[in-house]
Write an enzyme that holds these catalytic residues in place. Structure first.
Site, PDB file in Angstrom:
ATOM      1  N   ASP A  85       0.825  -1.214   0.000  1.00 45.45           N
ATOM      2  CA  ASP A  85       0.000   0.000   0.000  1.00 45.45           C
ATOM      3  C   ASP A  85       0.860   1.266   0.000  1.00 45.45           C
ATOM      4  O   ASP A  85       1.891   1.321   0.684  1.00 45.45           O
ATOM      5  CB  ASP A  85      -0.864  -0.043   1.273  1.00 45.45           C
ATOM      6  CG  ASP A  85      -2.067   0.861   1.205  1.00 45.45           C
ATOM      7  OD1 ASP A  85      -2.466   1.247   0.097  1.00 45.45           O
ATOM      8  OD2 ASP A  85      -2.626   1.158   2.283  1.00 45.45           O
ATOM      9  N   GLY A 206      -8.678   6.319   3.358  1.00 41.58           N
ATOM     10  CA  GLY A 206      -9.007   7.033   4.598  1.00 41.58           C
ATOM     11  C   GLY A 206     -10.359   6.641   5.156  1.00 41.58           C
ATOM     12  O   GLY A 206     -11.110   7.495   5.647  1.00 41.58           O
ATOM     13  N   GLY A 229      -7.648   1.449   7.690  1.00 35.78           N
ATOM     14  CA  GLY A 229      -6.412   1.086   8.376  1.00 35.78           C
ATOM     15  C   GLY A 229      -6.452   1.411   9.856  1.00 35.78           C
ATOM     16  O   GLY A 229      -6.545   0.540  10.715  1.00 35.78           O
TER      17      GLY A 229
HETATM   18  P1  13P Z   1      -7.175   5.042   7.368  1.00 34.21           P
HETATM   19  O1  13P Z   1      -6.010   4.598   8.164  1.00 34.21           O
HETATM   20  O2  13P Z   1      -7.526   6.469   7.558  1.00 34.21           O
HETATM   21  O3  13P Z   1      -8.369   4.146   7.542  1.00 34.21           O
HETATM   22  O4  13P Z   1      -6.756   4.939   5.823  1.00 34.21           O
HETATM   23  C1  13P Z   1      -6.399   3.702   5.319  1.00 34.21           C
HETATM   24  C2  13P Z   1      -5.982   3.812   3.900  1.00 34.21           C
HETATM   25  O5  13P Z   1      -6.514   4.576   3.135  1.00 34.21           O
HETATM   26  C3  13P Z   1      -4.904   2.912   3.480  1.00 34.21           C
HETATM   27  O6  13P Z   1      -4.609   2.990   2.131  1.00 34.21           O
END
Ligand code: 13P
Length: 281
Positions: A85, A206, A229
């Protein structure tokens, strides 16, 4: 299976496009939550992506993550995708591919569009020759204090047609990490990019803290992968803390980790249900 090839991942997303649902992408931060993601995907009978950011992959190493991911994939018959990622460097993407990852995100979204395109194309050529799926980003989804800017339809079309990338993250008002204020998502932008690129799965980054109704609205607007995440990681870590508080440090490590994994899985099931991908494997 069930570590799908690029062709099979393209097919998984084609079904999601037809069915109007999204594939859950969950970031792992260690082995314990990597296992929880694989188990949750299997138990909910959904394709699922387990993703490591550079913080995780540099600490754990691509090869060790990939070997465990392949073993986890073999344990089930639902598609399990191991994804590198937000990789800022094409050479690191290539290392992940060589280590056995079946999906990578090359993230040059902080660069001018032409530079972003050249970097993405380099990774796409390498990945596609090896049967690996690629995601890129237009606009920019920042973390913390950094500044985000929305994608544009023209940029999205230009990047996809110039590179042949498989999936596209579009910055549409979300940010990484927990929100200080609720984000205002640009659903119209997702609708317009989806109309312009109907066969390209669009990705919402996000996901932590975006209300479920807004995630569902984003999916109805054309989003086909939802990334979460921070929320899962913090749930997992809070699970470790609570397990130690309840059980004491003499309790076997496996009991403590199992408690935290169960907590993480509950959160992952919520994401799966927001995505609408249960029983779609
Ligand atoms: P968050 O940690 O805000 O959920 O975002 C995760 C993300 O977009 C990983 O690519």
């Amino acid at each position: 299976m069930n570590m799908p090839t690029r062709e099979q991942i393209v097919e998984i997303f084609a079904k999601a496009i037809d069915g109007g649902y999204a594939i859950p992408h969950i970031n792992h931060s260690d082995y314990g939550d990597l296992i929880a993601i694989a188990e949750a995907g299997r138990e909910a009978a959904t394709p699922i992506m387990a993703a490591g950011t550079p913080m995780t992959t540099s600490a754990m190493g691509f090869k060790k993550i990939s070997v465990i991911a392949h073993l986890l994939a073999e344990e089930g018959d639902t598609p399990f995708i191991i994804h590198c990622d937000h990789c800022p460097d094409p050479e690191l993407c290539k290392q992940a591919i060589d280590a056995g990852y079946n999906s990578v995100m090359i993230d040059a979204s902080d660069k001018p569009l032409d530079e972003n395109i050249a970097i993405v194309k380099d990774v796409v050529d390498y990945a596609h020759a090896r049967g690996v799926f690629v995601e890129a980003e237009v606009g920019h989804v920042a973390h913390g204090e950094g500044s985000s800017w929305d994608a544009s339809v023209d940029e999205a079309v230009k990047l996809v047609s110039a590179t042949g990338v498989d999936a596209l993250a579009i910055a549409m008002g979300s940010e990484h990490g927990f929100y200080k204020e609720l984000p205002k998502l640009n659903f119209d932008l997702a609708v317009q990019v989806h109309e312009a690129l109907p066969n390209t799965p669009l990705v919402l980054h996000g996901g932590s803290g975006i209300p479920a109704a807004d995630v569902r609205h984003a999916i109805a607007s054309g989003i086909r992968k939802v990334n979460v995440g921070t929320d899962v990681r913090c749930t997992y870590v809070a699970g470790l803390r609570d397990a130690i508080a309840e059980m004491g440090i003499e309790r076997h490590t496996q009991d403590i980790i199992a408690f935290a994994q169960a907590r993480a899985k509950e959160k992952i099931f919520d994401v799966i249900d927001m995505c609408g991908s249960r029983n779609k494997a």
